[in-house]
Scaffold this motif. Structure first.
Motif, PDB file in Angstrom:
ATOM      1  N   LYS A   1       8.635  21.720 101.341  1.00 20.36           N
ATOM      2  CA  LYS A   1       8.123  23.404 101.586  1.00 20.36           C
ATOM      3  C   LYS A   1       8.307  24.137 100.609  1.00 20.36           C
ATOM      4  O   LYS A   1       9.476  24.054  99.728  1.00 20.36           O
ATOM      5  CB  LYS A   1       8.697  23.687 102.994  1.00 20.36           C
ATOM      6  N   GLN A   2       7.350  24.571 100.117  1.00 23.43           N
ATOM      7  CA  GLN A   2       7.324  25.643  98.734  1.00 23.43           C
ATOM      8  C   GLN A   2       6.694  26.689  99.223  1.00 23.43           C
ATOM      9  O   GLN A   2       5.479  27.006  99.692  1.00 23.43           O
ATOM     10  CB  GLN A   2       6.755  24.884  97.412  1.00 23.43           C
ATOM     11  N   LEU A   3       7.430  27.915  98.468  1.00 18.97           N
ATOM     12  CA  LEU A   3       6.725  29.150  98.096  1.00 18.97           C
ATOM     13  C   LEU A   3       5.942  29.443  96.838  1.00 18.97           C
ATOM     14  O   LEU A   3       6.789  29.042  95.867  1.00 18.97           O
ATOM     15  CB  LEU A   3       7.410  30.395  98.559  1.00 18.97           C
ATOM     16  N   SER A   4       4.938  29.602  96.608  1.00 19.69           N
ATOM     17  CA  SER A   4       4.498  29.966  95.127  1.00 19.69           C
ATOM     18  C   SER A   4       3.936  31.330  95.184  1.00 19.69           C
ATOM     19  O   SER A   4       3.129  31.937  96.035  1.00 19.69           O
ATOM     20  CB  SER A   4       3.466  29.143  94.930  1.00 19.69           C
ATOM     21  N   PHE A   5       4.532  32.246  94.245  1.00 15.50           N
ATOM     22  CA  PHE A   5       4.146  33.561  94.380  1.00 15.50           C
ATOM     23  C   PHE A   5       4.276  34.209  93.009  1.00 15.50           C
ATOM     24  O   PHE A   5       4.581  33.773  92.066  1.00 15.50           O
ATOM     25  CB  PHE A   5       5.237  34.569  94.923  1.00 15.50           C
ATOM     26  N   ALA A   6       3.483  35.485  92.859  1.00 10.20           N
ATOM     27  CA  ALA A   6       3.286  36.184  91.759  1.00 10.20           C
ATOM     28  C   ALA A   6       3.445  38.001  92.256  1.00 10.20           C
ATOM     29  O   ALA A   6       2.895  38.182  93.399  1.00 10.20           O
ATOM     30  CB  ALA A   6       2.083  35.949  90.829  1.00 10.20           C
ATOM     31  N   CYS A   7       4.305  38.464  91.454  1.00 13.48           N
ATOM     32  CA  CYS A   7       4.086  40.160  91.898  1.00 13.48           C
ATOM     33  C   CYS A   7       4.222  40.959  90.515  1.00 13.48           C
ATOM     34  O   CYS A   7       4.903  40.440  89.647  1.00 13.48           O
ATOM     35  CB  CYS A   7       5.398  40.310  93.005  1.00 13.48           C
ATOM     36  N   GLY A   8       3.471  41.937  90.614  1.00 15.00           N
ATOM     37  CA  GLY A   8       3.517  42.798  89.428  1.00 15.00           C
ATOM     38  C   GLY A   8       3.272  44.073  89.598  1.00 15.00           C
ATOM     39  O   GLY A   8       2.896  44.702  90.821  1.00 15.00           O
ATOM     40  N   THR A   9       3.926  45.069  88.760  1.00 13.35           N
ATOM     41  CA  THR A   9       3.772  46.565  88.747  1.00 13.35           C
ATOM     42  C   THR A   9       2.880  47.008  87.946  1.00 13.35           C
ATOM     43  O   THR A   9       2.771  48.386  87.848  1.00 13.35           O
ATOM     44  CB  THR A   9       5.073  47.105  88.471  1.00 13.35           C
ATOM     45  N   GLN A  10       2.287  46.315  87.104  1.00  6.70           N
ATOM     46  CA  GLN A  10       1.238  46.853  85.974  1.00  6.70           C
ATOM     47  C   GLN A  10      -0.058  46.006  86.156  1.00  6.70           C
ATOM     48  O   GLN A  10      -0.550  45.475  85.117  1.00  6.70           O
ATOM     49  CB  GLN A  10       1.726  46.863  84.635  1.00  6.70           C
ATOM     50  N   LEU A  11      -0.434  45.446  87.553  1.00  6.51           N
ATOM     51  CA  LEU A  11      -1.776  44.888  87.720  1.00  6.51           C
ATOM     52  C   LEU A  11      -2.525  45.583  88.639  1.00  6.51           C
ATOM     53  O   LEU A  11      -2.091  46.633  89.131  1.00  6.51           O
ATOM     54  CB  LEU A  11      -1.234  43.371  88.220  1.00  6.51           C
ATOM     55  N   ALA A  12      -3.674  45.081  88.644  1.00  3.06           N
ATOM     56  CA  ALA A  12      -4.601  45.698  89.814  1.00  3.06           C
ATOM     57  C   ALA A  12      -3.907  45.482  91.036  1.00  3.06           C
ATOM     58  O   ALA A  12      -3.341  44.432  91.300  1.00  3.06           O
ATOM     59  CB  ALA A  12      -6.055  44.947  89.723  1.00  3.06           C
TER      60      ALA A  12
END
Length: 338
Positions: A224-235
Motif C-alpha cells: 500500500k502506497q501514497l504518491s503525492f506532490a504539493c506546492g505553494t508556487q504552482l497553479a
C-alpha cells in the motif's frame, strides 16, 4: 458547562475569519462567544464583522474568560502547542488548526497536557468530517473497488508573498506543512493504517527558504502506497485518486469543498476507464467546518469519545518529520509512529 459549548477564538487568522468561524456559527451545539487579537482594534473589528459578542485585546484575557468552554486555535504553527497548553491549563478544551505542531516531539507535549489537565485537545482536520470522505470510506469498506493499494494526490496553490506565514519557515511555512499534511491525513484515513517509511524530494525557494514543492512516496507496508506532490508556487489544483485491485475512486474537490455546496465523486467500479461506464455520485450540500465544530463539541461536552485523539495528530507529524528528513538525506526514512 451548558448544553451549548461557548467557543473563544484565539486570533483573527484568515482561515478562521473566512471559513472556520462562519461554519462554527451555524453549529447547533456551540456559540462563538469571543475572539482575541494582540491588536484590540483588530479584535473589535473582527467581532463586529462576524457578530461575535465579546472581543479581547490579548490572548491571555480570552483564556481568563470564565464563560468560555473551548478554544479554537488558528495561530501560526509554531504557536500551536504552547497556546493550546495554556488554554488547557486555563480549563478550556482546544480545537487546534493543522498541522498540530512543528514536529512530533513537540506535539507529544499535548498528550501530557491532556493527561495533566483533563482537557481534550483535537486537531482541526475538516475533511475527515465531510460526507464525501465518509462516503469514500463506505465504498472502500464495501469491497466495490477491491483491495485499495494506491492513493495519488496533487495539492497546490500559488503564493509568493514573503510576508505571508505560509512562506516563513520559522513559523511553519512551506508546502508540506500547509497542504501536504492533508495527503498524509487522507492516506492514513483511506488505508486505515500508519506509514512505515517515506522518501521525498523538495524544491526550496532560494529567497524564502521554504519548500515550495515537495513530492514523495509513503509506504504503508503490504503493498500500500501514497504518491503525492504539493506546492505553494504552482497553479491552484487539488485531486485525489484511489486505486483498488478492481476499480478506482476520484475525489476532484478533495479539500476545499464549497461551504453549503454539493460535490461529486466518480467511481470506476470495474476499472474500465471508460467515462460512460463510470458512476458519479453527488454528495449533498454541507459545511465541513460546521460538522467539525459539531463533532468537537460532542467530544468536549462528553457525549462521545474522540475518534481522532491527539495521538493521531502526533502520528501525522511523525510522517511529516520523516518526509523532511528524507528530502535532505535523499534516501528512505522510517516513520516513528507511536
Amino acid at each position: 458547562m451548558s448544553d451549548r459549548l461557548k467557543w473563544g477564538v484565539l486570533s483573527t487568522a484568515g482561515i478562521g475569519m473566512r471559513k472556520v468561524i462562519p461554519g462554527m456559527k451555524k453549529s447547533e451545539l456551540g456559540i462563538v462567544h469571543a475572539i482575541a487579537s494582540r491588536d484590540e482594534a483588530k479584535a473589535s473589528a473582527a467581532a463586529e464583522k462576524l457578530q461575535i459578542p465579546v472581543s479581547y485585546g490579548s490572548y491571555e484575557a480570552l483564556l481568563a474568560d470564565p464563560e468560555i468552554d473551548a478554544i479554537y486555535n488558528p495561530l501560526p504553527v509554531n504557536m500551536h502547542v504552547d497556546w493550546s497548553i495554556k488554554a488547557m491549563e486555563s480549563g478550556k478544551h482546544v480545537l487546534c488548526e493543522k498541522p498540530i505542531a512543528m514536529s512530533a516531539e513537540e506535539a507529544k507535549r499535548l498528550i501530557d497536557a491532556r493527561e495533566r489537565t483533563g482537557k481534550q485537545v483535537l486537531e482541526a482536520v475538516m475533511v475527515r468530517q465531510h460526507p464525501q470522505w465518509l462516503r469514500v470510506a463506505e465504498i472502500i469498506r464495501s469491497g466495490e473497488i477491491g483491495e485499495v493499494c494506491l492513493m495519488q494526490t496533487t495539492m497546490s496553490f500559488f503564493n509568493d508573498d514573503p510576508n505571508n506565514i505560509r512562506n516563513i519557515p520559522e513559523v511553519g511555512g512551506g508546502a508540506l506543512y500547509d497542504v501536504g499534511c492533508y495527503a498524509l491525513f487522507l492516506s492514513r484515513f483511506v488505508f486505515n493504517a500508519e506509514p512505515e517509511q517515506v522518501v521525498a524530494m523538495s524544491d526550496i525557494d532560494p529567497n524564502m527558504k521554504t519548500d515550495r514543492l515537495m513530492s514523495g512516496i509513503v509506504d504503508f507496508g503490504g503493498g500500500k502506497q501514497l504518491s503525492f506532490a504539493c506546492g505553494t508556487q504552482l497553479a491552484r489544483f487539488q485531486t485525489v485518486q484511489i486505486f483498488g485491485r478492481k476499480g478506482r475512486i476520484e475525489v476532484p474537490i478533495s479539500l476545499n469543498a464549497p461551504q453549503g455546496g454539493e460535490v461529486t465523486i466518480t467511481i470506476d467500479a470495474d476499472g474500465t476507464n471508460e467515462p460512460d461506464k463510470m458512476r458519479r455520485e453527488v454528495i449533498p450540500a454541507s459545511d465541513q467546518y460546521t460538522l467539525q465544530a459539531d463533532l468537537a463539541a460532542r467530544v468536549f461536552l462528553g457525549e462521545t469519545a474522540a475518534e481522532y485523539p491527539i495521538e493521531n495528530a502526533v502520528n501525522n507529524m511523525a510522517a511529516i518529520d520523516a518526509l523532511y528528513r528524507s528530502s535532505k538525506s535523499h534516501t528512505w526514512e522510517k516513520v516513528a509512529s507511536i
